[in-house]
Each structure stands twice: as C-alpha cells, then as structure tokens.
Design a protein around this motif. Structure first.
Motif: not given
Length: 503
Positions: A351-355
């Motif tokens: 999953a893509i994330g804000i990091s």
C-alpha cells in the motif's frame, strides 16, 4: 391642472437631481487616478466612485468569483485600491510583492480578522473562540503552538507513522466500498472518511460510517463550512441580517448538535479522568491538560478549539472532491500518477503511504495544481494600526482583501493558467513551489492545517488511484466551482474502474 403642474415640477426636480448625480460621477472619475498625499507623507489609495449606503458593493456584481472583480479593478486603478463595502472600509491588495508585504514583512500590522456577526454567532457570539476568525493574541499563539505536533507531524516520528496508518486504513475502507459498487457518490464517501481520519488522529476516536450520529456530525460540519465560505451583503450591511434569521437559526442548531456529539462521543469522561501530570496521548488530552494547568484557558475555549480543528476535515474533503472532479477530465494525468505509484511500491505492490511522498513528485504537483486552479481566497485580514503597503496609507481597522485569485490565475505569472498542468510545479523531476504560489497565506496567520491538506490529499489520491482509474458516470459536463473550497451537497458520481495491473 394641479396634477399636471405637480408632475412637471417633480420631473424638473428629478432632472436636476439626475444632472447633479452625473456631475458628481464625472467629478469623481476625473479625480479617481489622482493620488492624494496624507499628512504623514503616504499616498491615499485610489478609490472608485461609490454609491450612498452600499458604497462599492455594486462593483462586485456580475462575477462568479468576487475576486475577479478585484483583478479587473486592479487593471484600472492599480495594485492598491480603497473600497467602501457598505459600512466597512476596505483595501484590496493585488500583486505578489504587495501581498507578501502584508502577509510577512508587516504581518504584525495585519493580524486581526473581520468582525462579521454571521461568523461570531457560530462561536457563541465571540469570534475570539474561533481558530481562524479570531484576532491575534497570546491565547491564539498558545493554541497554534499546541497544534503544531498534530498538524505538522514530522517524518519518521510516531505521530507521522500513526497518521499514515490512519489514512491507509480509511483508504482501504473506501476501496472496499467501491468494490461493492463501482459507481460512487464521491462527496459522502470522502467527507465521512476524512472525518474519521481527523477524529482518530486528534481524538483517538474512530467511528463506523454507518453510525448515524457520526454521519450527521460530518454533514453538519460540511453545511457550516459551506456557509462560512459564502459572501453576503448582510456582512457589510447589518440591517439586512434579519433576512438571514432562518438560516442563522439552522446554523445554530447544527453547532449545538456538533457540540453534543463532541461532548458525548469524543470527550465522555476524559476530562475528569485525565491526570494533568501525565503525558497527553492526543490533542484532546493536550487541551484538557492545558485547561487544568493554565487558568486563563477555560474549558469552553478548549471545546471550541477542538470543534474547530475537527471541522478542518470539511476543507480537506471538499478539496479532494474537486481534485477528483478535475481528474475526471485528465486521464493522462491519472496515468502518470499511477506510473509513479507503481515505480514507488515495486513488484510487491504494498500500500502506498504518505512516507512515499518524495518518490511521487508528479502526484504532489497534481495536488498543487488543483489548489491553484480552485484559487480559494486567503482569509481577509484587518489592520490593527495605521500602516502602509507599497507606500499607500492603510488606516487602522481597515479590512484587507489579499487577491490570491490574481496570483493563481494571472497570465503574467503562469503559462496557460486556465489549463490543468501539474508539470508547471516540476523542475528537473523535482517539486518546486514558485514564490507567487501563496494559497495558504503566510506569516504567523498562515493556515494551521495546510500540511494536513497536503498529507491527507496525497494519501487518499495515491491510495485510490493505486487500485482504480476514474471516469465520469454520466457524459454530461461537470462544472467545478472555483474561488472557494466549499461545495454544496453535490450529486457528482464517479465511476471507478479496477486497474488491469494486479496490486
């Protein structure tokens, strides 16, 4: 005969009055560009001809965005323009240099807010209870300092990691809803999940999207957000306020219901049970601790601060709806974002994330471009003392309009400003932010939540496009309102198509 004579006399009197009015208009317009020097050597800003009672309100009519009127006035009268709107003396400030002077160089001269009755009624008749609409004070400085660790979480900290997890969980919830029905009314889904992101992050409280009280709460916030973003003549002509009596009563009921939800479902018995000597685990406990330790910061003020920051989810949600509406017309932009996502997460398809933000500059540029095109106004300021901008006199208690619309849509500052071109924010593959891009204001009164807007928007946008491509459900054109973040309860429906790539 009598009536004929009377009619003739009245006609003659009307002609005399009309001639006098025309002569006054001619006189005013002949002198409009002449800059007069005040006693302190500063120039008086040029002022268009005004009409008794309403002043210059008539000049704002006929524009879908009032700030367009300011841009047109700027072409005729210059970058600093004096206006009288009803009984409120105002100055419009155009041009990047002048706006920066007002926001930053002399920001301490312009750190108060307008005193509109409509806004005050949302905060128990006292605008100082508001985070956004209060004047600057030591209390406001304290409130901002308390929020920093929550609204500006630093990368690699627990606060940042927890926010990333909260966003990812809510994105997964949205993905599940879309799987059940690939045509989605985008606004209800977005505002409910943004509401949950805020209550979880700031309050450690998560709610089901089937929870009627929670859904009513986010809908009430959305209605209020729309209300405060509308401009009414009554703000400048108070005698018109009774015309809004029914609407004001409706807003009062909504704020009362929000407070009830916050007290019962978010606070509960936390005030009584929290030991002020303990380390706060969230913003709610930070407020409770401060109230118990600092007597000048009372519980009512703390509750308003909490409600205000929770209500920030409405701004993020409305922005996201507009962002997705832009992307409906931009399949190439979607494809470039998805390519960035695929390159960032690798073959494992995590999953893509804000990091991952630094790996997706085009995705961030897309968010900036949507913010630019919406051209939401900077909250007006009020001068707390006699001052000046660009050598022009600004009297104390003058309402200051900072023309962000002109900065966002100027053909002098942007190539093809009406087009959706995220690449304008990229240079050699890296994100750049031009000096004339000031959507969140600047200085000590800059928007307290702008980093939350960026982080949540990035997380939701990249998270959904990782799984889906979007397109209009119907072929009819959807017009995206600009000049304000706020949207009415809009029937926009979006069709989500599962990506061919298996993630």
């Amino acid at each position: 005969m009598f009536f004929i004579t009377l009619y003739s006399q009245l006609s003659f009197l009307f002609i005399i009055i009309l001639v006098i009015v025309i002569l006054l208009i001619i006189y005013e317009n002949l002198n409009i560009r002449k800059s007069k020097t005040s006693d302190n050597g500063l120039l008086e800003p040029p002022m268009p001809f005004k009409i008794p009672l309403i002043g210059h309100l008539h000049l704002l009519g006929g524009y879908d965005v009032p700030y367009k009127a300011f841009s047109e006035l700027g072409k005729k009268y210059g970058n600093i323009i004096k206006l009288q709107l009803g009984n409120v003396k105002c100055v419009v400030i155009n041009d990047q240099k002048n706006i920066r002077e007002a926001l930053i160089t002399k920001g301490h001269h312009f750190d108060s807010r307008p005193s509109f009755e409509r806004y005050a009624r949302l905060f128990s008749g006292n605008k100082q209870n508001s985070l956004a609409f209060c004047d600057w004070s030591d209390v406001q400085k304290t409130r901002r300092e308390m929020l920093i660790m929550y609204t500006f979480p630093r990368a690699a900290t627990n606060k940042f990691h927890n926010l990333e997890t909260i966003i990812q969980n809510n994105v997964q919830s949205m993905v599940s809803k879309i799987c059940e029905n690939n045509v989605v009314g985008i606004k209800p889904m977005i505002i409910q999940h943004c509401g949950n992101i805020f209550t979880t992050h700031f309050c450690s409280r998560q709610f089901q999207n089937t929870d009627k009280e929670f859904v009513d709460m986010v809908n009430n916030f959305d209605e209020i957000f729309y209300e405060v973003n509308q401009g009414y003549a009554a703000d400048f002509l108070p005698f018109l306020m009774p015309l809004h009596k029914r609407n004001l009563k409706r807003m009062a009921n909504m704020t009362a219901n929000i407070k009830k939800f916050v007290l019962e479902r978010i606070i509960g018995d936390r005030f009584e049970n929290f030991d002020a000597a303990d380390e706060p685990s969230d913003y709610v406990e930070s407020l409770i601790q401060h109230v118990k330790k600092v007597k000048s910061f009372d519980w009512e003020m703390a509750l308003f601060a909490l409600e205000d920051i929770i209500g920030g989810h409405s701004a993020v949600a409305n922005f996201l709806v507009k962002l997705f509406a832009f992307l409906l017309k931009e399949p190439t932009v979607q494809q470039r974002i998805q390519n960035e996502i695929d390159n960032a997460v690798g073959i494992e398809g995590r999953a893509i994330g804000i990091s991952d933000r630094n790996k997706l500059p085009y995705t961030e540029a897309t968010i900036f471009e949507a913010i630019r095109l919406i051209a939401s106004p900077i909250v007006p300021r009020v001068s707390n003392q006699d001052s000046s901008i660009d050598g022009y006199k600004i009297e104390q208690d003058t309402l200051i309009f900072l023309n962000n619309y002109d900065l966002s849509m100027s053909e002098k500052l942007w190539d093809e400003p009406k087009k959706f071109l995220p690449e304008r924010f990229l240079k050699n593959g890296s994100l750049v932010k031009p000096d004339h891009f000031l959507p969140f204001g600047g200085g000590k009164r800059s928007c307290m939540g702008y980093k939350m807007v960026q982080l949540i928007s990035f997380g939701v946008l990249s998270g959904l496009l990782q799984h889906y491509t979007i397109e209009p459900f119907e072929t009819k054109e959807y017009k995206i309102p600009i000049g304000s973040l706020a949207l009415p309860r809009d029937p926009l429906q979006i069709k989500f198509t599962k990506r061919a790539v298996s993630l």
